[in-house]
Enzyme design. Structure first.
Site, PDB file in Angstrom:
ATOM      1  N   HIS A   1       0.818  -1.222   0.000  1.00 56.19           N
ATOM      2  CA  HIS A   1       0.000   0.000   0.000  1.00 56.19           C
ATOM      3  C   HIS A   1       0.849   1.269   0.000  1.00 56.19           C
ATOM      4  O   HIS A   1       0.339   2.355  -0.236  1.00 56.19           O
ATOM      5  CB  HIS A   1      -0.933   0.010   1.219  1.00 56.19           C
ATOM      6  CG  HIS A   1      -2.008  -1.032   1.124  1.00 56.19           C
ATOM      7  ND1 HIS A   1      -3.323  -0.723   0.844  1.00 56.19           N
ATOM      8  CD2 HIS A   1      -1.959  -2.376   1.232  1.00 56.19           C
ATOM      9  CE1 HIS A   1      -4.026  -1.835   0.810  1.00 56.19           C
ATOM     10  NE2 HIS A   1      -3.234  -2.855   1.051  1.00 56.19           N
TER      11      HIS A   1
ATOM     12  N   ASP B   1       3.568   9.571  -0.820  1.00 55.01           N
ATOM     13  CA  ASP B   1       2.372   8.820  -0.420  1.00 55.01           C
ATOM     14  C   ASP B   1       2.146   7.708  -1.439  1.00 55.01           C
ATOM     15  O   ASP B   1       2.255   7.954  -2.645  1.00 55.01           O
ATOM     16  CB  ASP B   1       1.165   9.774  -0.420  1.00 55.01           C
ATOM     17  CG  ASP B   1       0.167   9.465   0.685  1.00 55.01           C
ATOM     18  OD1 ASP B   1       0.085   8.292   1.081  1.00 55.01           O
ATOM     19  OD2 ASP B   1      -0.531  10.393   1.135  1.00 55.01           O
TER      20      ASP B   1
HETATM   21  P1  ADQ Z   1      -2.878   6.304   4.784  1.00 60.31           P
HETATM   22  O1  ADQ Z   1      -1.475   6.762   4.923  1.00 60.31           O
HETATM   23  O2  ADQ Z   1      -3.636   6.145   6.031  1.00 60.31           O
HETATM   24  O3  ADQ Z   1      -2.978   4.950   3.932  1.00 60.31           O
HETATM   25  P2  ADQ Z   1      -4.853   7.671   2.931  1.00 60.31           P
HETATM   26  O4  ADQ Z   1      -4.776   6.952   1.650  1.00 60.31           O
HETATM   27  O5  ADQ Z   1      -5.030   9.124   2.752  1.00 60.31           O
HETATM   28  O6  ADQ Z   1      -3.548   7.476   3.830  1.00 60.31           O
HETATM   29  O7  ADQ Z   1      -6.054   7.089   3.759  1.00 60.31           O
HETATM   30  C1  ADQ Z   1      -6.463   7.696   4.925  1.00 60.31           C
HETATM   31  C2  ADQ Z   1      -7.867   7.262   5.254  1.00 60.31           C
HETATM   32  O8  ADQ Z   1      -8.149   7.681   6.584  1.00 60.31           O
HETATM   33  C3  ADQ Z   1      -8.911   7.903   4.347  1.00 60.31           C
HETATM   34  O9  ADQ Z   1      -9.887   6.959   4.016  1.00 60.31           O
HETATM   35  C4  ADQ Z   1      -9.474   9.046   5.202  1.00 60.31           C
HETATM   36  O10 ADQ Z   1     -10.841   9.294   4.965  1.00 60.31           O
HETATM   37  C5  ADQ Z   1      -9.293   8.520   6.600  1.00 60.31           C
HETATM   38  N1  ADQ Z   1      -9.050   9.657   7.511  1.00 60.31           N
HETATM   39  C6  ADQ Z   1      -8.062  10.564   7.453  1.00 60.31           C
HETATM   40  N2  ADQ Z   1      -8.192  11.479   8.436  1.00 60.31           N
HETATM   41  C7  ADQ Z   1      -9.296  11.154   9.119  1.00 60.31           C
HETATM   42  C8  ADQ Z   1      -9.983  11.688  10.260  1.00 60.31           C
HETATM   43  N3  ADQ Z   1      -9.550  12.784  10.903  1.00 60.31           N
HETATM   44  N4  ADQ Z   1     -11.073  11.056  10.677  1.00 60.31           N
HETATM   45  C9  ADQ Z   1     -11.507   9.945  10.045  1.00 60.31           C
HETATM   46  N5  ADQ Z   1     -10.940   9.410   8.991  1.00 60.31           N
HETATM   47  C10 ADQ Z   1      -9.830   9.978   8.530  1.00 60.31           C
HETATM   48  C11 ADQ Z   1      -2.042   4.037   3.338  1.00 60.31           C
HETATM   49  C12 ADQ Z   1      -1.038   4.673   2.376  1.00 60.31           C
HETATM   50  C13 ADQ Z   1      -1.752   5.463   1.306  1.00 60.31           C
HETATM   51  C14 ADQ Z   1      -2.761   4.567   0.570  1.00 60.31           C
HETATM   52  C15 ADQ Z   1      -3.633   3.803   1.553  1.00 60.31           C
HETATM   53  C16 ADQ Z   1      -4.470   2.734   0.849  1.00 60.31           C
HETATM   54  O11 ADQ Z   1      -0.118   5.503   3.083  1.00 60.31           O
HETATM   55  O12 ADQ Z   1      -0.833   6.031   0.382  1.00 60.31           O
HETATM   56  O13 ADQ Z   1      -3.567   5.361  -0.268  1.00 60.31           O
HETATM   57  O14 ADQ Z   1      -2.864   3.147   2.544  1.00 60.31           O
HETATM   58  O15 ADQ Z   1      -3.680   1.870   0.109  1.00 60.31           O
END
Ligand code: ADQ
Length: 471
Positions: free
Chosen positions: A172, A380
């Site tokens: 991921h 990311d």
């Molecule tokens: P993350 O680094 O966690 O994931 P991201 O892809 O942005 O990053 O996913 C974050 C998730 O958490 C989103 O679904 C978002 O809605 C949720 N989220 C963020 N802040 C929040 C808050 N304050 N309250 C509730 N929910 C919140 C890792 C990798 C990424 C990759 C994903 C999936 O680092 O690059 O996209 O896995 O493979």
């Protein structure tokens, strides 16, 4: 989705098994205050749920409590197989090797990766435990899909035990270039671990290319057209499978009358002509320091008027026991406090900073309420927040500022793209996005939405599993 159904019977063998660091359920309490499990809200679980149910699948993962051994149980039609972790293993395997060695190393070393031999030993031990659980649960000729950087040794460990299985692996996070990867003292073992998979999936083609080059240069394997040949003559493949979101579900949530009402309330509370929004896990890869600095300068120079504009930054608490994360939190809070102290006035702060996680519906309301979404990670794997914002803009307006260094930048080309290290460039793009006329915003958003809706999470899972050979 709460469900109390628990049985202490070992699960029957499954034809489709997912192996992930965390189980697909989390603990909660029901109406009578009794402890029970509920399905975790993440996209991965949602995407795999239908396949898991149709195939009587099993999900192997840690249940989140250290020093606790749980029997397998069934939840909502899926067998859950909890893998125990001791308190020391959580510290060394999870917080240590996974999140203080691999995480920074794989994200361009934006924080310094720590290399400790005891952490590595714990990583090997825990990976073996996961592999053993998978070997026990998967039926003859079954498909096993291993997830992410915490479990990179599982494919080979599993293959050695169960050569009959089809093994997939998906990373991921980014897979780094050779120049960085080779710092890892255990680089060979990690590569060998991954080489046990029949299909190794990455977020972007660059990750697959880095991996194949390492297969050749470090393991001496023959590689050709996305394939590598193991010493025993069998082949594996590597490719890009950009992950996505359940776009329709997000859109429906954003259009729900309660969400619409909540978005209005948020706008009223913020009382600004223009709302900029950032939503991230509080992680040093997300570029929060640079982003907040950029907004500070925009407010200070008067290019953004603190009486008319507000920047709302929501940061989810994350990995709070890891040193680097504690430092980051302090830095961010100092930075925000200083800017608001300098530029705010009574009853009005230019930056609203919230250190909290929110339910999905609140997230959808925030996305609805924001004129400009600012997603500027230093590195990311993909970044789902950018896609969620797009899915929630059914009105067809809004603007997305997106880092070139997020995997999502390859797909979301019509965003205002930025190099997050270039603060001046980022400021220019933030202003350009905010100042664009409606026609321009709508044109870009239309194309972004087309991309996100035609490449959703179901397509991601189906494509990967089809290529892996799940029938
Ligand atoms: P993350 O680094 O966690 O994931 P991201 O892809 O942005 O990053 O996913 C974050 C998730 O958490 C989103 O679904 C978002 O809605 C949720 N989220 C963020 N802040 C929040 C808050 N304050 N309250 C509730 N929910 C919140 C890792 C990798 C990424 C990759 C994903 C999936 O680092 O690059 O996209 O896995 O493979």
């Amino acid at each position: 989705m709460t469900n109390n159904s628990r049985s202490s019977q070992a699960p029957s063998r499954a034809s489709f098994v997912v192996v992930a660091n965390r189980l697909a359920v989390e603990r909660t309490t029901d109406d009578q205050d009794e402890p029970c499990w509920r399905t975790s809200p993440g996209g991965l679980v949602t995407a795999l749920e239908p396949i898991m149910k149709a195939k009587e699948g099993a999900w192997i993962g840690w249940h989140g409590a250290p020093d606790e051994v749980l029997e397998p149980f069934r939840h909502d039609g899926i067998d859950m197989v909890p893998v125990p972790l001791s308190r020391d293993e959580v510290a060394e395997f999870y917080e240590g090797f996974s999140n203080a060695t691999l995480w920074p190393l794989y994200h361009d070393s934006v924080a310094f990766p720590e290399f400790h031999r005891e952490w590595w030993d714990a990583y090997v031990k825990v990976n073996r435990r996961f592999a053993e659980a998978a070997a026990e649960v998967a039926e003859e000729g079954g498909v096993v899909w291993v997830q992410d950087y915490q479990l990179q040794l599982v494919p080979k460990m599993l293959r050695d035990k169960r050569p009959d299985l089809k093994i997939g692996f998906f990373l991921h996070i980014p897979f780094p270039p050779q120049e960085l990867f080779q710092q890892l003292p255990w680089r060979k073992q990690v590569l060998e671990g991954l080489s046990g998979a029949d299909l190794v999936g990455f977020q972007v083609p660059g990750g697959a290319a880095n991996f194949l080059r390492l297969m050749k240069d470090r393991l001496g394997l023959e590689t050709r057209r996305g394939e590598f040949v193991r010493p025993d003559g069998t082949r594996g493949r590597a490719g890009a499978y950009p992950i996505s979101i359940d776009a329709q579900a997000f859109q429906d949530l954003a259009n729900h009358p309660e969400t619409v009402e909540r978005a209005k309330e948020i706008r009223e509370d913020l009382d600004a002509e223009i709302v900029f929004l950032g939503v991230d896990r509080l992680d040093y890869t997300k570029g929060l320091r640079q982003r907040i600095r950029a907004f500070g300068e925009l407010f200070k120079s008067g290019q953004l008027d603190p009486d008319k504009a507000v920047f709302l930054q929501v940061a989810t608490p994350s990995r709070e026991r890891v040193e680097e994360y504690k430092r980051l939190r302090d830095d961010i809070e100092l930075l925000v406090g200083r800017i608001n102290g300098d530029m705010g006035r009574i009853g009005r702060a230019p930056i609203t900073y919230l250190h909290a996680g929110y339910p999905r519906q609140e997230m959808a309301a925030l996305y609805r309420a924001a004129d400009v979404m600012v997603v500027t990670p230093l590195r990311d794997g993909m970044n789902l927040v950018a896609k969620e914002y797009v899915a929630c803009r059914g009105s067809g307006d809004g603007a997305l500022v997106l880092s070139e260094f997020a995997g999502a930048a390859r797909e979301l080309k019509q965003a205002w793209q930025v190099n997050p290290y270039d603060i001046d460039g980022m400021k220019d793009q933030i202003l350009a996005a905010a100042g664009a006329d409606q026609t321009e915003k709508r044109r870009r958003m239309r194309q972004l939405r087309r991309q996100v809706f035609t490449h959703d999470i179901n397509r991601w899972a189906e494509t990967f599993l089809r290529d892996l050979g799940l029938e």
